[in-house]
Write a protein that holds these residues in place. Sequence first.
Motif, PDB file in Angstrom:
ATOM      1  N   ALA A 177       1.277  -1.261  14.271  1.00 42.09           N
ATOM      2  CA  ALA A 177       2.172  -1.759  13.221  1.00 42.09           C
ATOM      3  C   ALA A 177       1.325  -2.201  12.038  1.00 42.09           C
ATOM      4  N   LEU A 178       1.640  -1.689  10.867  1.00 38.82           N
ATOM      5  CA  LEU A 178       0.832  -1.931   9.677  1.00 38.82           C
ATOM      6  C   LEU A 178       1.699  -2.561   8.593  1.00 38.82           C
ATOM      7  N   LEU A 179       1.315  -3.770   8.163  1.00 37.35           N
ATOM      8  CA  LEU A 179       2.075  -4.512   7.164  1.00 37.35           C
ATOM      9  C   LEU A 179       1.350  -4.421   5.828  1.00 37.35           C
ATOM     10  N   CYS A 180       1.933  -3.676   4.890  1.00 40.37           N
ATOM     11  CA  CYS A 180       1.354  -3.569   3.540  1.00 40.37           C
ATOM     12  C   CYS A 180      -0.131  -3.217   3.633  1.00 40.37           C
ATOM     13  N   THR A 181      -0.427  -2.191   4.400  1.00 36.20           N
ATOM     14  CA  THR A 181      -1.809  -1.875   4.740  1.00 36.20           C
ATOM     15  C   THR A 181      -2.581  -1.251   3.591  1.00 36.20           C
ATOM     16  N   GLY A 212      -5.573   1.558   2.690  1.00 30.72           N
ATOM     17  CA  GLY A 212      -5.744   2.901   3.236  1.00 30.72           C
ATOM     18  C   GLY A 212      -7.184   3.361   3.137  1.00 30.72           C
ATOM     19  N   PRO A 213      -7.603   4.256   4.032  1.00 29.29           N
ATOM     20  CA  PRO A 213      -9.001   4.687   4.061  1.00 29.29           C
ATOM     21  C   PRO A 213      -9.406   5.556   2.877  1.00 29.29           C
ATOM     22  N   GLU A 214      -8.462   6.206   2.216  1.00 29.44           N
ATOM     23  CA  GLU A 214      -8.779   7.053   1.068  1.00 29.44           C
ATOM     24  C   GLU A 214      -8.020   6.542  -0.155  1.00 29.44           C
ATOM     25  N   MET A 215      -8.005   5.250  -0.301  1.00 30.77           N
ATOM     26  CA  MET A 215      -7.213   4.574  -1.312  1.00 30.77           C
ATOM     27  C   MET A 215      -7.826   4.754  -2.701  1.00 30.77           C
ATOM     28  N   THR A 216      -7.017   5.202  -3.646  1.00 26.32           N
ATOM     29  CA  THR A 216      -7.413   5.255  -5.050  1.00 26.32           C
ATOM     30  C   THR A 216      -6.651   4.158  -5.777  1.00 26.32           C
ATOM     31  N   PRO A 217      -7.312   3.053  -6.115  1.00 26.48           N
ATOM     32  CA  PRO A 217      -6.576   1.912  -6.664  1.00 26.48           C
ATOM     33  C   PRO A 217      -5.956   2.217  -8.020  1.00 26.48           C
ATOM     34  N   SER A 218      -4.774   1.672  -8.234  1.00 27.46           N
ATOM     35  CA  SER A 218      -4.088   1.807  -9.505  1.00 27.46           C
ATOM     36  C   SER A 218      -4.811   0.994 -10.578  1.00 27.46           C
ATOM     37  N   ALA A 219      -4.456   1.240 -11.843  1.00 23.64           N
ATOM     38  CA  ALA A 219      -5.028   0.456 -12.936  1.00 23.64           C
ATOM     39  C   ALA A 219      -4.699  -1.024 -12.760  1.00 23.64           C
ATOM     40  N   GLN A 220      -3.511  -1.320 -12.250  1.00 23.86           N
ATOM     41  CA  GLN A 220      -3.107  -2.705 -12.032  1.00 23.86           C
ATOM     42  C   GLN A 220      -3.987  -3.375 -10.982  1.00 23.86           C
ATOM     43  N   LEU A 221      -4.272  -2.667  -9.906  1.00 25.49           N
ATOM     44  CA  LEU A 221      -5.112  -3.239  -8.856  1.00 25.49           C
ATOM     45  C   LEU A 221      -6.557  -3.370  -9.320  1.00 25.49           C
ATOM     46  N   ARG A 222      -7.062  -2.381 -10.051  1.00 26.34           N
ATOM     47  CA  ARG A 222      -8.434  -2.477 -10.577  1.00 26.34           C
ATOM     48  C   ARG A 222      -8.566  -3.661 -11.535  1.00 26.34           C
ATOM     49  N   ALA A 223      -7.545  -3.886 -12.357  1.00 26.42           N
ATOM     50  CA  ALA A 223      -7.581  -5.014 -13.289  1.00 26.42           C
ATOM     51  C   ALA A 223      -7.582  -6.340 -12.534  1.00 26.42           C
ATOM     52  N   ASP A 226       0.659   0.273  -5.016  1.00 23.23           N
ATOM     53  CA  ASP A 226      -0.376   0.955  -4.219  1.00 23.23           C
ATOM     54  C   ASP A 226      -0.010   0.989  -2.742  1.00 23.23           C
ATOM     55  N   PHE A 227       0.533  -0.122  -2.240  1.00 18.19           N
ATOM     56  CA  PHE A 227       0.703  -0.264  -0.801  1.00 18.19           C
ATOM     57  C   PHE A 227       1.945   0.470  -0.296  1.00 18.19           C
ATOM     58  N   ARG A 228       2.943   0.627  -1.136  1.00 24.23           N
ATOM     59  CA  ARG A 228       4.057   1.506  -0.785  1.00 24.23           C
ATOM     60  C   ARG A 228       3.570   2.952  -0.726  1.00 24.23           C
ATOM     61  N   ASP A 229       2.759   3.343  -1.710  1.00 22.05           N
ATOM     62  CA  ASP A 229       2.239   4.710  -1.736  1.00 22.05           C
ATOM     63  C   ASP A 229       1.377   4.998  -0.508  1.00 22.05           C
ATOM     64  N   ILE A 230       0.558   4.023  -0.101  1.00 23.52           N
ATOM     65  CA  ILE A 230      -0.268   4.200   1.100  1.00 23.52           C
ATOM     66  C   ILE A 230       0.618   4.387   2.317  1.00 23.52           C
ATOM     67  N   ALA A 231       1.649   3.554   2.445  1.00 28.55           N
ATOM     68  CA  ALA A 231       2.552   3.663   3.599  1.00 28.55           C
ATOM     69  C   ALA A 231       3.231   5.024   3.635  1.00 28.55           C
ATOM     70  N   GLU A 232       3.676   5.497   2.486  1.00 29.03           N
ATOM     71  CA  GLU A 232       4.330   6.811   2.446  1.00 29.03           C
ATOM     72  C   GLU A 232       3.355   7.919   2.805  1.00 29.03           C
ATOM     73  N   GLY A 233       2.120   7.824   2.302  1.00 25.36           N
ATOM     74  CA  GLY A 233       1.127   8.850   2.604  1.00 25.36           C
ATOM     75  C   GLY A 233       0.746   8.885   4.071  1.00 25.36           C
ATOM     76  N   LEU A 234       0.564   7.705   4.662  1.00 27.29           N
ATOM     77  CA  LEU A 234       0.217   7.656   6.077  1.00 27.29           C
ATOM     78  C   LEU A 234       1.363   8.136   6.958  1.00 27.29           C
ATOM     79  N   THR A 235       2.581   7.831   6.563  1.00 29.00           N
ATOM     80  CA  THR A 235       3.741   8.284   7.339  1.00 29.00           C
ATOM     81  C   THR A 235       3.769   9.808   7.431  1.00 29.00           C
TER      82      THR A 235
END
Length: 248
Positions: A103-107, A109-120, A202-211
Amino acid sequence: MTTLSHDSDGTGRPVLLLHSTVCDRRMWDPQMVALASAGLRAVRVDLPGYGDSPVPSAPYNPADLVIETLDGLDEFAVVGSSGGGLVALEIAARWPQRVTALALLCTAGPEMTPSAQLRALWSQENALLEAGDVAAATELMVDTWVGPQADDATRAHVRVMQRHAYEVQLAAPEVDELEVPYAVEAITAPTLLISGAHDLPDFRDIAEGLTARLPVATHLPLDWAGHLPNLEDPAALNDLLLPFLTDH
């Protein structure tokens, strides 16, 4: 061998709890009794540099240290939050025969490309820490990662954990984390991925990609949640998590 600080509650099938890197193992306070009451054994670990686990003196791999700490547990479910979810993914991929459910809560990701918002956000955090303003960096993290459902006591709880992590890590020498290659496609455990509408996208996108990549996976987006749903509304999160864990 470095043994990570950990504790447990309950006597049933083991469930390993891996905390967000905004917190430490105390973030699972609302889940410990609930899991034990459901007939499971909750085992929570402080990752290196968090809670009561110091930063190791030599290069280390967090997943290896968790597995060493779990000596004697042959099979277990894993629940991982944010950065702890990344460690959970590595464990489930490298030791698939041992992980019965994931079970992964807002996980992360191993190949995560951070958004501009997260980088900031990371840039602002680093600037505050380099300036020695640990209090401001802590408030930045609390404001960013704790969703609107949380009460003041929860925000204070996260504040204490985040500040402690900064203090532990800033006082320690820099030590490299060792990366061990793995593929998430090696994961065989049924997987539940939870994301929050009030979290960074970012974390919704990671969840969708892993799914899409995992063999048996379900993505459950929560319209009320931020980045730490198990703290923001423990009862609502437990109602989702416990059936998944008891079924597997």
